[in-house]
Design an enzyme around this catalytic site. Structure first.
Site, PDB file in Angstrom:
ATOM      1  N   GLU A 160      -5.958 -12.545  -1.999  1.00 54.90           N
ATOM      2  CA  GLU A 160      -5.225 -13.730  -1.567  1.00 54.90           C
ATOM      3  C   GLU A 160      -3.760 -13.676  -1.974  1.00 54.90           C
ATOM      4  OE1 GLU A 160      -7.254 -17.300  -2.652  1.00 54.90           O
ATOM      5  OE2 GLU A 160      -9.089 -16.738  -1.610  1.00 54.90           O
TER       6      GLU A 160
ATOM      7  N   GLU B 204     -15.722 -13.453  -0.129  1.00 50.02           N
ATOM      8  CA  GLU B 204     -16.211 -14.651  -0.808  1.00 50.02           C
ATOM      9  C   GLU B 204     -16.716 -15.619   0.250  1.00 50.02           C
ATOM     10  OE1 GLU B 204     -13.302 -16.618  -3.222  1.00 50.02           O
ATOM     11  OE2 GLU B 204     -12.851 -14.838  -4.421  1.00 50.02           O
TER      12      GLU B 204
END
Length: 447
Positions: A146, A248
């Site tokens: 991220e 995720e």
């Protein structure tokens, strides 16, 4: 385990009881040595903030229960390259479990606040690779998690791509196994198609990522393929040049978790283009995402943030059993490598749009080691540039109110800036990100 061990064939879900063979990337899929397609059924595993692979006995206990759950892959965000990892890596290998590792550390991750890719970062990444490349059950390396998590951060993308380029060159120059090197992205629907296309564009395989992964919390049970925006993720993933998977997933805003998205990920909607999913996460903490618990305590040598990180893992009820039963019914076979023809290995580079989410103008020159960001990029020549799979700003035209935007940024495991508790504290960010995502989705659906 290590490459010196006798290779044995493995099934699509990593048969246990023998040393694992390396899994390879071919086209947009992972394949076992016997030519069967490999799909991930995994969990995020960061038992301790700096390194979960330093306690062999604990790894054996965890690996045993993971095997019962049906896990064949774990994802770890931080490791200490100075530690001893043979015992833990063997424990997971013996249980039929592959490992995905982030190459960065708390001090070396690539981020928008201090945008750089310097020699210190390069050396630190290389040190992790040096330590882990010899384990055959290493499935891949992430160059970042991220690194882009909000609007206004697309300028980070060329630095992510440069890191992947340089780490691939380092791997190849050292003669290491071609362990794939990729990126784990926040699920930002307005930026998703441009980012994934940019990281695989330009016409040169040496300069692109080897896989693309997504942290998504948009499927909150009960949900659907359309309402969760998984249909958009699938649209962008169709015929992608490198593997895509969920690094995720597992929204917990409406407990208990039923893991309904697994039916879509491994079902007819997505099975041709998605290589599996990793559930967030193994250990129970304040964010209530855990599949197991070791208990709580105020203090002690094995306590972080009030949670014990050693001992016998106890399944969290009913989430652990729900996932176990769900995965037991899912047995994808995929395609044989011999019957598969990959698509072209790169895509056109996305164009930027004034005022839009994507501000990288096409096939820009990637920064070299030590080159600082000056506020703009120059375009490389020749410039294979196109509109890619979506328009800057995310105005797909068919979102149907399902855009979740930057609210689904998930968890950034690298915002600690040296704080050793960051890997734990970051998991709390997931709660805010997931909750905002649900609010955005819900409001849009009411329109």
């Amino acid at each position: 385990m290590r490459s010196s061990l006798l290779p044995l064939a493995i099934s699509a879900f990593a048969s246990v009881g023998a040393a694992l063979d390396p899994v390879e990337v071919y086209g947009n899929k992972f394949f076992n040595k016997d030519g069967s397609q490999f799909f991930m059924k995994g969990v995020a595993y960061q038992l301790r903030p700096t390194d979960p692979f330093v306690d062999t006995d604990q790894c054996k206990r965890d690996a045993s229960l993971m095997k019962e759950l049906g896990v064949n892959t774990i994802r770890t965000y931080h490791v200490d390259p100075n530690g001893s990892h043979d015992g833990c890596m063997k424990a997971f290998d013996d249980a039929g479990i592959y490992v995905l590792l982030d190459l960065d550390t708390f001090e070396t991750y690539i981020n928008s606040t201090h945008l750089q890719w310097d020699q210190g970062q390069y050396d630190a990444y290389a040190k992790v690779m040096d330590k882990f490349h010899g384990y055959d059950n290493v499935l891949g390396f992430f160059i970042a998690n991220e690194g882009i998590a909000a609007r206004g951060q697309s300028q980070v993308a060329p630095y992510l791509k440069a890191a992947a380029r340089d780490m691939k060159a380092y791997r190849d120059n050292k003669g290491y196994r071609k362990i794939p090197i990729g990126y784990s992205a926040a699920h930002i629907i307005e930026m998703q198609p441009m980012l994934q296309d940019f990281l695989t564009c330009g016409g040169d395989d040496k300069n692109i990522i080897d896989f693309y992964a997504i942290n998504s919390y948009s499927w909150c049970d009960p949900s659907t393929y359309e309402n969760s925006a998984y249909d958009k993720l699938q649209k962008y993933a169709q015929d992608f040049p490198v593997p895509i998977f969920f690094s995720e997933t597992g929204c917990n805003t409406h407990p208990p978790r039923l893991f309904g998205d697994q039916d879509a990920i491994f079902g007819k909607e997505m099975i041709n283009d998605i290589s599996g999913a990793l559930i967030y996460e193994w250990i129970e903490e304040t964010n209530n995402y855990g599949l197991v618990t070791y208990g709580k305590a105020d203090s002690g040598p094995d306590v972080e943030e009030g949670f014990v990180r050693k001992g016998t893992p106890t399944p969290v009820v009913p989430d652990f059993e729900n996932l176990k039963q769900k995965w037991a019914t899912i047995k994808p076979t995929g395609v044989k490598k011999a019957d598969y023809t990959p698509k072209p290995s790169t895509r056109p580079c996305p164009s930027s749009t004034d005022g839009g989410w994507w501000q990288v103008p096409g096939n820009v020159k990637l920064p070299t080691i030590g080159q600082a960001f000056t506020g703009s990029y120059s375009t490389a020549a020749p410039s294979p540039t196109g509109s890619s799979t979506g328009k800057a700003g995310g105005s797909d035209g068919n979102n149907g109110g399902k855009t979740q935007g930057s609210g689904d940024a998930g968890k950034d495991g690298k915002d600690g800036k040296g704080d050793k508790s960051a890997a734990i504290r970051d998991k709390q960010i997931t709660i805010a990100g997931s909750a905002l995502s649900v609010l955005v989705l819900g409001a849009a659906l009411l329109l």
